[in-house]
Design a protein around this motif. Structure first.
Motif, PDB file in Angstrom:
ATOM      1  N   GLY A 157       0.821  -1.214   0.000  1.00  0.00           N
ATOM      2  CA  GLY A 157       0.000   0.000   0.000  1.00  0.00           C
ATOM      3  C   GLY A 157       0.848   1.255   0.000  1.00  0.00           C
ATOM      4  N   ALA A 158       1.918   1.251   0.786  1.00  0.00           N
ATOM      5  CA  ALA A 158       2.805   2.414   0.839  1.00  0.00           C
ATOM      6  C   ALA A 158       3.523   2.610  -0.497  1.00  0.00           C
ATOM      7  N   MET A 159       3.948   1.513  -1.123  1.00  0.00           N
ATOM      8  CA  MET A 159       4.605   1.624  -2.418  1.00  0.00           C
ATOM      9  C   MET A 159       3.642   2.160  -3.480  1.00  0.00           C
ATOM     10  N   TYR A 160       2.409   1.699  -3.428  1.00  0.00           N
ATOM     11  CA  TYR A 160       1.428   2.213  -4.383  1.00  0.00           C
ATOM     12  C   TYR A 160       1.153   3.690  -4.122  1.00  0.00           C
ATOM     13  N   LEU A 161       1.053   4.080  -2.851  1.00  0.00           N
ATOM     14  CA  LEU A 161       0.806   5.479  -2.507  1.00  0.00           C
ATOM     15  C   LEU A 161       1.953   6.355  -2.994  1.00  0.00           C
ATOM     16  N   LEU A 162       3.188   5.905  -2.821  1.00  0.00           N
ATOM     17  CA  LEU A 162       4.333   6.661  -3.333  1.00  0.00           C
ATOM     18  C   LEU A 162       4.256   6.828  -4.843  1.00  0.00           C
ATOM     19  N   SER A 163       3.821   5.766  -5.539  1.00  0.00           N
ATOM     20  CA  SER A 163       3.748   5.832  -7.003  1.00  0.00           C
ATOM     21  C   SER A 163       2.655   6.781  -7.474  1.00  0.00           C
TER      22      SER A 163
END
Length: 503
Positions: A157-163
Motif C-alpha cells: 500500500g505504501a509503495m502504491y501510494l508513493l507511485s
C-alpha cells in the motif's frame, strides 16, 4: 492544429486556478512551475516520508520481536519445540501474502488511504501487544496469523501510494528511504530489545520478553493514530494541499507517463487484477521477489546468527546493529544513483552478487571476524531488493488499477520466499548453517537471471512502442492528461510517444 475545444480547455484551466504562494494556477504551470514543483515535492518529503518510515520501522520491529524474545526464554515459557518455533515464524506469511492482493485492490478505490493504512497500523500494534499474554503454542500461533492481516496493507500500500505522488525518476530514492525504515528497524529493534530484555526481567512479575511485546505494541498503536493525520490521500483529494497544488501533483504524473494517472470508468479493481495476471512481466517480477526473499530469509534469524559468534545475549543483539546501518546507507546511495541514471538492472543485480559473496565467506570459515564481515555483505543486498517494487511501478505504470494489483501480486507472492525461508535456518544446521547458505546462494543467482530476462523484455518493448496501437482507455487517459496540462490533445499524443520503460 489545436481544436477550439482544446484552447478553451487550456484557458478555462488557467482561469479556474487557486493561489499557491500568491501564484495563479496558470502561472503555476508556466514560468513559476519549477519553483512551485520544488516546494510541492519538499512538502511531500517532509510529511509523507517520515510518516511511512516510522510506520515501517514499527512494522518490522513488531514482526521480528519474536526473534529477540527467543533469546530470553520465549520458547521455554511457551513450551515450543524447534519445529513449532519455525511454524510460528512462517504462519504470519500464510495470512500476510494472500491478504495483500485484495487490500491493494481496495486501496486503489478507497478515497482516504490515510485512514485505511492508519487503522491497519493500530490493529497490528494491538495484535503484537496481545502476543505478550500468550501462554502456549496455540495462543502465539493465533497472534501471528492475525498480525499478518493488517500488516498486509502497509508495504504494498505504501509503495502504491508513493507511485501516486512521485515521478519515475523520483520514486527509487523515496522507496529506498521507505525501505531504509525496514533496514534501520533491524538496528533499532535490536537496540530496543537489548534494553528491554536486559532491564525489564521480572518487573511487575512479568518476564522481559512479554514486556518487549507490550511496549513495542503500544508504540505502534500511537504511531497508527498519528499516521491518520500525517499521511496524504491521493493527489486529487489530499486535505492539506491547496487546489493548485493538487492539480500540479496530477500534472506531474501525467507528464511522466504521457497519460493521466487515473482509472477510466472501465478500469475496475477486478479488471486491473485480470490485466496484471495476464501480463508476463508480473509473473517474472513475482518469482524474482520470491527468490530474493528466500535468499534474504536470514533477516528473521539475524540475532540467532550473531549469537553464533560466541557472545552473550546483549552483545549478540548489539552486534546485529552495525550491518543494518551500513545496509541503510548503501540502499539510499544506490537508489539516489538509480534515480539519476534511470538504470535498474545493474543497480539491483550487482548487490545480489555481493550477497552471494557474503554467503560464500560464511560457508568457508567460522573465524569470527570473517563471518561478521559476511553478515555486512549479506545485509547490503537489500539495496537491490528495495528497487524491486520501484521497477514494477516503472514497468507497469498504467492504469493505476493494474499497477496496484501488480504491486500486491509481486509482493504477496514474493513473501512466500519468507515463508519458505522460515524453515531453512534449522537449529540442527547451526552454528555453521552451511545448508541454509547454499540455498541462499541459489536463490540470489536465480534473482539475477530473472532480472536479466526482465531487462531484455523491457528493451524489446521499448523498441516496439512506436509501432503499437493505443487502446481506447489509454487514449482517454491521454485526453485527461491534455486537460490537466492545458495543452492540445495532439501535443499530449506526441508526449506519450516519447515514453519509455526504465530498465
Amino acid at each position: 492544429m489545436a481544436s477550439v475545444e482544446d484552447n478553451k480547455s487550456k484557458t478555462s484551466f488557467a482561469e479556474e486556478g487557486q493561489d499557491i504562494l500568491s501564484l495563479s494556477d496558470g502561472e503555476l504551470l508556466g514560468n513559476a512551475r519549477k519553483l512551485a514543483e520544488g516546494r510541492l515535492v519538499r512538502k511531500l518529503d517532509m510529511r509523507l516520508l517520515p510518516a511511512i518510515v516510522i510506520i515501517f520501522i514499527m512494522n518490522y520491529i513488531d514482526r521480528t520481536a519474536i526473534s529477540a524474545a527467543r533469546l530470553k526464554g520465549l520458547e521455554l515459557d511457551l513450551h515450543l519445540t524447534a519445529n513449532q518455533y519455525n511454524i510460528v515464524i512462517a504462519v504470519l506469511y500464510a495470512s500476510y501474502c494472500p491478504a495483500q492482493i485484495p487490500s491493494n485492490m481496495a486501496l486503489n478505490r478507497i478515497t482516504r488511504p490515510s485512514i485505511y493504512i492508519g487503522a491497519c497500523v493500530v490493529l497490528w500494534g494491538l495484535t503484537s501487544a496481545m502476543t505478550g499474554v500468550t501462554h502456549n503454542f496455540a495462543g502465539i500461533l493465533a497472534c501471528r496469523i492475525f498480525i499478518g492481516l493488517p500488516e498486509a496493507a502497509f508495504y504494498p500500500g505504501a509503495m502504491y501510494l508513493l507511485s501516486r505522488w512521485y515521478t519515475r525518476k523520483e520514486l527509487a530514492l523515496r522507496s529506498a528511504i521507505l525501505y531504509g525504515g525496514l533496514l534501520i528497524s533491524n538496528a533499532f529493534g535490536s537496540l530496543i530489545a537489548a534494553g528491554i530484555l536486559s532491564n525489564m526481567e521480572g518487573k511487575g512479575g512479568i518476564r522481559a520478553w512479554r514486556w518487549l511485546f507490550y511496549i513495542e505494541g503500544a508504540i505502534t498503536i500511537l504511531v497508527g493514530f498519528l499516521s491518520m493525520y500525517l499521511l496524504p490521500d491521493f493527489p486529487s483529494n489530499t486535505r492539506w494541499l491547496t487546489p493548485a497544488e493538487r492539480r500540479l501533483a496530477q500534472v506531474r504524473l501525467s507528464e511522466d507517463a504521457g497519460e493521466a494517472d487515473e482509472d477510466t470508468a472501465r478500469d475496475s479493481a477486478w479488471g486491473g487484477f485480470v490485466l496484471a495476471v495476464k501480463d508476463p512481466k508480473v509473473s517474472i517480477f513475482a518469482l524474482m521477489m520470491c527468490s530474493q526473499l528466500l535468499g534474504f530469509s536470514f533477516v528473521n534469524f539475524f540475532p540467532t546468527l550473531t549469537a553464533t559468534l560466541g557472545f552473550n545475549t546483549t552483545i549478540s543483539l548489539l552486534l546485529a546493529v552495525p550491518p543494518w546501518i551500513l545496509a541503510t546507507i548503501v540502499t539510499c546511495i544506490t537508489a539516489w544513483n538509480a534515480d539519476r541514471t534511470g538504470e535498474r538492472f545493474f543497480h539491483m543485480a550487482s548487490w545480489w552478487v555481493v550477497v552471494i559473496i557474503g554467503y560464500v565467506i560464511g560457508v568457508s570459515t567460522m573465524v569470527v571476524a570473517a563471518r561478521y564481515v559476511a553478515m555486512f555483505l549479506m545485509t547490503c543486498g537489500y539495496a537491490g531488493f528495495a528497487l524491486t517494487l520501484v521497477w514494477v511501478s516503472n514497468a507497469i505504470p498504467r492504469p493505476p488499477a493494474k499497477r496496484a494489483a501488480a504491486i500486491a501480486i509481486v509482493n504477496g507472492f514474493g513473501n512466500l520466499g519468507n515463508l519458505m525461508g522460515s524453515f531453512i535456518w534449522k537449529a540442527q544446521w547451526g552454528p555453521e548453517y552451511h545448508q541454509s547458505m547454499y540455498i541462499g546462494i541459489g536463490a540470489m543467482a536465480l534473482s539475477c537471471i530473472l532480472a536479466l530476462i526482465m531487462r531484455i523484455i523491457l528493451i524489446r518493448e521499448n523498441a516496439s512502442l512506436d509501432a503499437s496501437e493505443l487502446s481506447s482507455a489509454t487514449r482517454e487517459r491521454i485526453h485527461k492528461a491534455a486537460q490537466l496540462e492545458g495543452i492540445p490533445i495532439a501535443e499530449a499524443l506526441e508526449k506519450k510517444k516519447g515514453f519509455r520503460y526504465l530498465y
